[in-house]
Structures are given as C-alpha cells and as structure tokens.
Design an enzyme around this catalytic site. Structure first.
Site, PDB file in Angstrom:
ATOM      1  N   GLU A  94       0.891  -1.162   0.000  1.00 48.63           N
ATOM      2  CA  GLU A  94       0.000   0.000   0.000  1.00 48.63           C
ATOM      3  C   GLU A  94       0.923   1.204   0.000  1.00 48.63           C
ATOM      4  O   GLU A  94       1.400   1.639   1.038  1.00 48.63           O
ATOM      5  CB  GLU A  94      -0.915  -0.019   1.223  1.00 48.63           C
ATOM      6  CG  GLU A  94      -2.079   0.967   1.093  1.00 48.63           C
ATOM      7  CD  GLU A  94      -1.661   2.426   1.212  1.00 48.63           C
ATOM      8  OE1 GLU A  94      -1.377   3.042   0.152  1.00 48.63           O
ATOM      9  OE2 GLU A  94      -1.614   2.927   2.330  1.00 48.63           O
ATOM     10  N   GLU A 103       3.824   9.320  -3.239  1.00 53.77           N
ATOM     11  CA  GLU A 103       4.628   8.852  -2.108  1.00 53.77           C
ATOM     12  C   GLU A 103       5.764   7.935  -2.548  1.00 53.77           C
ATOM     13  O   GLU A 103       6.316   7.183  -1.741  1.00 53.77           O
ATOM     14  CB  GLU A 103       3.732   8.141  -1.089  1.00 53.77           C
ATOM     15  CG  GLU A 103       2.811   9.107  -0.365  1.00 53.77           C
ATOM     16  CD  GLU A 103       1.975   8.452   0.717  1.00 53.77           C
ATOM     17  OE1 GLU A 103       2.093   7.225   0.904  1.00 53.77           O
ATOM     18  OE2 GLU A 103       1.214   9.168   1.377  1.00 53.77           O
TER      19      GLU A 103
END
Length: 644
Positions: A94, A103
């Site tokens: 994730e 990210e």
C-alpha cells in the site's frame, strides 16, 4: 533525555525554544496521523507502528508466520543471512497517495522487482488505472489565477489587474487534492467524458523514469478548458473482480460512496485557459516524473488521428510547472480563492470607505494583501504597506508596477518591531489596516499576529488612530461530523484481526499533553451538523495594545439537537467597522437540522473530544462545559471541554 525544539510562534511572531521529552514527536505523529483511517501506511518507516505491528502479530497468533522488518523496503536484504531468506513470489503493498505516485510508489516498485521478488510474481493490488475528465470551473480556476478587482472610486471605476507574469505563470507542481464529492455540480461544467489516462501493472517490472501519456478527447460541450479532474482505481486481482475506486459521485451515482481521507481526488490546473468547441478533437497529455503528474492540452491538427501522434512529441511533454511570478509561493490555493471572493472584497471596500479621509496616512500590515491598493483607490492621502518577507515584497512590487502605482504606495520590508520613523517619512499613521492574513498561520487565531504587530508599531500611530479591523472574536460550536470523526475512531477488529493495540496507542497519544489541541481542517470538505448554537467566547480589542494579563473564559453551551458530540469547531470573526464583520468559519446554518455552511477559503479549528473514542456507548449529553484561555505572552490558546 530532553529535546529542545525551536519554532517561530505564528501568533506572536517571536522565536521560541521548547523543551520536550524524547517521545514528543512520536506522540504528535501518532495523534495527528490518519492511521485509524487508513489502518496501516506501509510506505513510511515509523518505529511506533512497527512495534505495534509486532504486538498485533503476536496477539493474533501469527508470530511463527509473519516477520516484521522495521526498514524501508529499499534497505531490505535477501539471502541466507538477510532479512528475507529468498525472493518473494507475492508482492503486497500500500504505497499510494491521492495522486497515486506521490509517495514514491514507482521507484519503490521498481526496486522491489529488481531486488526483492521473483520474475512472474503476483502483486496485490494487481493494477492501478488513472482516469481524467476535462472541466470548466470558475471556482476551481480561482484557486490558481487572480481575477481583476473592480473598485468604484470618487473619480470613476478603477480596475486592479494582476501582472502579466502572474497571468502566464503555470503555478506550483504540487497536486491539489480535495474531497471532490463535496463540490456541488453547479460549481463546474464537464467538457469531456471520463477517459482512461494510463494504467500500471504492478505484477510486472515498473519503470519510474519520466514519461508521458496521451489521449484523444472529443469535447461533449463547448467552453473554457481550465481544469483536469483525476482519480484512480485499483484492481486487487488480475481479473479485476475486486475493485477499489476513488471515482466521484457523478461518475458512479448508483453505488454507495466509501468515505476516505487518505485517498481523495485530484484537481490539476492547465497551464492556461483553452477555449474548446464541442466535437472538435483535442489531445490531453499527462507528463509524469517519479513523484508527480501534470497536464497540457493540444488541439488536434486537421485530419490527424491518434496514430499520427509522433509529430506532437516535441510539444507534448512540457516541463513540470514551476512558479515564476512568486505569487503561488506567497499565497496557497485557498488564499487565491479568498482574494477572488468578490463579496468579501466588497466588505473591505465598504469598511475602508467608512474610515478613510482625504488626509489619511494609511499603514497596512498583512502578507501580500490588496488592501493598500484599495486604500489608495478610495482616497487615502498616503499608503505604506509593511511586508515581512522578500517574497511578499517581490509580489507587491510587481502588482504596483502592473497598475502604475509604484510612486503611490511605499513598500517597507521590515518586521513591525524594527519599523523606524524614517520608513514612514516621519509621518504618524492615522489609519492602520489589515485583513489580517499571514502566511505562517495554521489555526484561525494565529492571525492575531496583527494585534502583536499593532502593539509593536504603536509609537508610530496617531493618538486618534483608526484600526481596521477594530476587533476580533473567537467563536465556538459543538458539532457532529458526518465522516471526519472516523480519523479518531478505533478500529477494534479489522477483517478478523484484533488491532486493539494500535487503538490504545492512538488513544494514549491523544491524551498526551500537547495533543490536546485543536487542529486545522477545511470544513467545507467535511460536512457536519451543529448540535449547539454558535457562541462568542473571547474578544480581542485591536484599538488597544495586547494586555499583559491572560484572557480567559468559561461557561457551558446547551445542546439543542440529538447526536454524537464529536468535537468543538472554533473560528475567528473580524469586526472591520460598524455593522461589517468577516467570518473565517460559519457562514450560515441552512436548516433546522443544523447543516452548516463554512467559509471555503479558510481552515477552521477542530477540537476532538477524547470521549469520541467511546462515542458509541455514550448517552446523549445535555450540555458541554468549556474553559478557554488565551495566553497573551505565548499567543497560544488552551482549551478544555467536558460533556455533561
């Protein structure tokens, strides 16, 4: 061990050194995190969460099957003496943010395929797909561009125009991520159907190198192309039987929307407004690097189809947007929206009209405000503006030059306490104005820096000085959130796993000294209903200097509606002149149910009650008592609430 943290106090403007325990930052990080909302964020290495993971694994009886490695994946070693004995054949991750890749998902996947997993492995999730839609929206466009400001002056209408450098500036590269499901359909017009922009198959080697994707669009309506709305979905399995989508309400109106705060939707601003005609083909290009995406629009040449796209390669991948005008560095997107709010501007114009005279010597204290120009247009004899930073000075200089006002308004780059009579040409200030707005403000009362600045310059003010705003007040209301409470809600059992350990850790951090504070949230994105009437709790008199003693109040607020008391919302109201006030929070309560309309340009302060953790078992309280203290020395507000 003690840690000393230096920080600039946003309310007083002074530099402070705070003594904290070694676990201070962990408590802050845990208490402020969205762990309860997203359960686990495997992207970041964070010791308390790794420790919690170990305890949860033990508690659920998987110690012999699950090994927790407290490292970033790029530091994991593989081999007989490594963190992993051999390469894995399933990759479970994730790594995503609202933009999907913000990210560092791509370089992390790239490294994993090269070093940590077998060729032909399966990935969960299996693939991600990014979707886009072209829209026209004056509201969203107002977050990037400054619109001309019209002022009715004694000698006719004046128009304040932005510098051409700002008009043509692409803005900043960071994505604008919002809860698009709270954007009313009346605030935008869709110009294209939803199209697939690109997909990434995570079970195959992933490339993080910069690239671009191109799709052909046929506008379904004529209009001004300004905004690209974007979101993604993920197929958890190769067949796409298990799907998780971020699609907004108008795309899948029949399906129940899953509320999320860790994944929302993206608003991208095109480099410039492009007129488009229904049925006239366009090419939309998405360029990306390792961490971000940006868009450009090109018109298709006559007779051209998608297969002819090679000629467009040179102009397809434009450079990442970088602000050249500096205004996008000074003002964030809500601030642009605030400056473009015509009704708000009219309130300031009306107030200035009431206080300005032909002999007024005016000083403005705010960061990059348009008030000095308004004051000049409305007849002030002389106008000075005090700017705290080189960036705000630079932006103001460009504004004055674009409007031929360089010799009408004097910019002073100095902190208020360093202001000298020579800066003001030895004149006394008869009208002191501020919005007030300062770029360092996070919570509503941080803009009380204006009061401290007013105190610092008091020797330069005339004895009969007029201060605008003349005062401010802090307001409060008890609310029940539709969804925002979930970021403080315990998980308990998740998919059969007992994660009480993490719940306890978050609760402990919420009860930690520094975590019992309000935090900023843009409540137009987070619906709530009022359980009490709004209440004025503190007032701040700008006509006087900051007092030496603390300002405090206590009382109780009666709850008028049944519901869960999730917390208190606090905001400021500025009283500009007689009968003219500007609210940074509640604009109106629309009906008997207590639905609230919030100022869309400001973040309000939310103080979550610690008992929200047990909100399911609480009976409805009849009232809430409060104690609120403003420490004039530190500029901080301490508050405490009790449910009765």
């Amino acid at each position: 061990m003690k840690i000393f943290c230096g920080r600039a106090n946003p309310t007083t403007g002074s530099m402070e050194w705070l003594e904290e325990g070694e676990d201070y930052d962990y408590h802050q990080e845990i208490a402020r995190s969205r762990y309860a909302d997203m359960l686990h964020d495997k992207d970041r290495v964070f010791k308390p969460m790794a420790n919690a993971a170990v305890k949860i694994v033990e508690k659920n009886g998987f110690s012999d099957k699950i090994k927790v490695i407290n490292k970033h994946s790029t530091e994991v070693t593989v081999g007989p003496d490594g963190d992993m004995q051999c390469r894995a054949n399933i990759l479970v991750t994730e790594l995503f943010d609202t933009e999907l890749i913000g990210e560092g998902a791509l370089p992390t996947y790239e490294h994993a395929h090269r070093n940590l997993v077998q060729e032909g492995c399966e990935a969960v999730p299996h693939r991600a797909t990014v979707y886009v839609q072209l829209v026209e929206s004056r509201r969203m466009w107002s977050w990037k561009k400054l619109f001309p400001v019209h002022v009715e002056a004694e000698d006719g209408e004046k128009i304040l125009v932005p510098p051409s450098e700002m008009e043509n500036c692409p803005g900043v590269p960071s994505v604008c991520d919002i809860q698009l499901n709270q954007m009313p359909s009346s605030d935008f017009s869709t110009l294209s159907d939803v199209v697939t922009m690109f997909s990434v198959d995570f079970s195959k080697p992933v490339q993080s190198a910069s690239t671009y994707y191109r799709v052909q669009l046929e506008p379904v309506k004529s209009g001004k192309a300004q905004i690209v709305l974007s979101w993604w979905d993920i197929d958890m399995d190769p067949l796409g039987m298990i799907n998780c989508t971020m699609a907004p309400y108008w795309v899948k109106p029949t399906s129940a929307l899953q509320w999320r705060d860790h994944w929302m939707q993206c608003v991208y601003f095109l480099p410039r407004e492009e007129p488009v005609v229904q049925g006239e083909k366009l090419y939309l290009t998405a360029c990306r690097d390792e961490y971000s995406v940006w868009y450009s629009l090109q018109k298709a040449r006559e007779g051209e189809n998608e297969a002819d796209g090679e000629e467009h390669k040179a102009d397809a991948c434009v450079e990442s947007p970088v602000c050249r005008c500096r205004a996008h560095l000074l003002w964030n997107r809500p601030r642009f929206g605030e400056l473009n709010d015509q009704s708000r501007t009219r309130q300031y114009i009306s107030s200035l009209r009431k206080v300005l005279k032909t002999d007024s010597v005016c000083l403005c204290i705010s960061d990059g405000s348009l008030l000095p120009v308004l004051a000049h247009y409305l007849g002030a004899k002389q106008v000075f503006t005090l700017e705290n930073s080189g960036v705000s000075c630079s932006v103001m200089e460009k504004f004055l030059k674009a409007n031929h006002l360089e010799d009408k308004i004097k910019i002073i780059e100095a902190r208020p306490e360093l202001l000298k009579p020579s800066h003001l040409e030895d004149k006394k200030i008869s009208v002191l104005v501020g919005e007030p707005f300062f770029t360092t403000s996070l919570l509503p009362w941080h803009n009380l820096y204006f009061w401290y600045a007013r105190t610092a310059v008091s020797t330069h003010l005339a004895s009969n000085v007029t201060v605008l705003p003349q005062s401010a007040s802090l307001h409060m209301m008890i609310v029940e959130f539709q969804d925002l409470w979930r970021i403080r809600s315990p998980c308990g059992t998740c998919e059969g796993f007992d994660v009480q350990t993490m719940d306890d850790m978050i609760k402990d951090s919420l009860n930690f000294r520094e975590s019992k504070e309000a935090e900023p949230h843009p409540l137009w994105e987070y619906p709530c209903k009022s359980l009490s009437d709004p209440q004025e709790v503190l007032t701040f008199d700008f006509t006087k200097t900051v007092p030496q003693h603390c300002l405090g109040t206590e009382g109780s607020v009666k709850l008028l509606r049944k519901g869960k008391s999730h917390g208190a919302v606090l905001w400021m109201q500025y009283h500009l002149a007689a009968d003219i006030s500007v609210s940074t929070g509640l604009m109106q309560m629309s009906n008997e149910k207590g639905n609230c309309e919030w100022n869309p340009h400001c973040k309000q302060a939310v103080y979550f009650f610690s008992s929200v953790i047990e909100s399911e078992i609480l009976s409805d309280p009849a009232a809430v008592t409060y104690t609120i203290n403003f420490d004039t020395k530190t500029g901080e507000i301490a508050m405490d609430f009790k449910l009765l």
